[in-house]
Design an enzyme around this catalytic site. Sequence first.
Site, mmCIF file in Angstrom:
data_model
loop_
_atom_site.group_PDB
_atom_site.id
_atom_site.type_symbol
_atom_site.label_atom_id
_atom_site.label_comp_id
_atom_site.label_asym_id
_atom_site.label_seq_id
_atom_site.Cartn_x
_atom_site.Cartn_y
_atom_site.Cartn_z
ATOM 1 N N TRP A 319 0.836 -1.203 0.000
ATOM 2 C CA TRP A 319 0.000 0.000 0.000
ATOM 3 C C TRP A 319 0.872 1.254 0.000
ATOM 4 C CZ3 TRP A 319 -0.231 3.989 3.579
ATOM 5 C CH2 TRP A 319 -1.295 4.882 3.442
ATOM 6 N N HIS A 320 2.006 1.178 0.702
ATOM 7 C CA HIS A 320 2.870 2.356 0.785
ATOM 8 C C HIS A 320 3.532 2.680 -0.551
ATOM 9 C CE1 HIS A 320 2.470 1.891 5.149
ATOM 10 N NE2 HIS A 320 2.859 3.142 5.224
ATOM 11 N N GLY A 321 3.822 1.682 -1.340
ATOM 12 C CA GLY A 321 4.484 1.980 -2.599
ATOM 13 C C GLY A 321 4.555 0.778 -3.509
ATOM 14 N N PHE A 469 1.852 8.456 -1.470
ATOM 15 C CA PHE A 469 1.179 7.179 -1.242
ATOM 16 C C PHE A 469 -0.314 7.300 -1.487
ATOM 17 C CE2 PHE A 469 4.765 6.902 1.973
ATOM 18 C CZ PHE A 469 5.630 6.427 1.021
#
Length: 469
Positions: A319-321, A469
């Site tokens: 989800w962050h990257g 993000f």
Amino acid sequence: MLFHSFEFMILLFITFMLFYSFPKQRIYLLALVNILFYGASGISYLVLFMLVSLITYVCALHLDKSYYKILYTIGILVNLLNLAFFKYTGFILKNLEKIIGITFPWQEHLLAKIMLPVGISFYTFQLIAYLVDVKRKEIKPCDSFISFWVFISFFGQLIAGPIMRGKEFIPQILNVQKNPFTLSNIKYGFYYITMGLAKKIIFADFLASKADFYFSQVMNLNTLDAWFAAYLFAFQIYFDFSAYSEIAVGIGHLFGLRLKLNFKSPYISGNPSEFWKRWHITLSSWIKDYIYIPLGGAKKGVFLQYVNLIIAMALSGLWHGAAWTFIIWGTYHGVLSVLHKIYRKNISFNRNNKLYKLISIFVFFHLTTIGWVFFRAGSFNDALYMIKEMITLSNMTYSPRYFIYFGFIAFLYCIHLLEYFIRKNDITLTKLWEKYFPPFIRAAAYIGILIILILFTKTEESSFIYFQF
């Protein structure tokens, strides 16, 4: 539109004045301001966001019908596909090329046209949570799209959270007309905004240039340089992200709205469980409620519990990257959590011992710092090289300058402890401040803080890390 920009300050001031001047029109005012705020990033992104929100709203509104499964599936898929297309298309195509050995000649042309809409990860998670909560009958669906729009797009927290749940925020939106103008709300609002701006302008932006310098030449770093770089980024990302969240909480207070505090001094945590109750709290609870528990949580035995934990954390990393380094970072924290559960289960002694607590905080802070290398490094090889240098201590080069460097890191940690102390004793400290310091001294102090913020403000605005993000 950045929180520490002149344009935003003007927008906030005008909205604040109109909000308390026309209480019956507040819901429409906030809906309009949310459109202006998000529309500043691009009209096409605004249209997309409103369309996804409308589809989610309509699907949730009819989840009591016999065909609810179809609507629920459509709502979830629309949100996931929207996120996947903008955020993961490049990642998927590049990995497909490596796996099946076929080159997509049109890939670069396609990727050049895809720009990541700001805040897409946050509003997607908030929309999905709303849809799931309605299906679980934990909340009733909003019967007004305007109220729903204000809930999902409140400009104070839209871009980088906190991720608000329907049961927490919708009742506040529905009663926003009744929010009184109180001195307490205004004071807390400015308190959080000032603290957030100080973290961003004085600390995060300063640390960013230093961390960038070291991470741009990873292969030239010795052991002490690598640790120093990792420490710098650990504090940079904390100051940066908690700054945004606290400004968001402050903006909420100005309008009588209560947003959840996302950070509570995470680097005083002694284990993974405590860390995720202090770091990005609303995301951690989202991952738990909408991924970990639906996977089975701890209901299907210890082994599957550990597997579920690692999967949930790996998805948190994704989800962050859209890069393997983020997935490894998430998996790393999943493994730490599993190891901690095994440790607690098999080794029992008095964990309230102060010395044990200090050692556990020291150890876990450094484990967290090692994990940040995966988060920040430009490539997997860079991350491995840095971590090898940090762990093996094989390339120690001493110099007096390192006393200054690590003294600076100790100073940053003391700031972190001071913040924890102030937050823990804020009511008592506020009473003492108002009791023993006359108004003119308090006013001089506030002006002094304002001058410091202005002096540290750069002519070029820097965005918040979590905007990507």
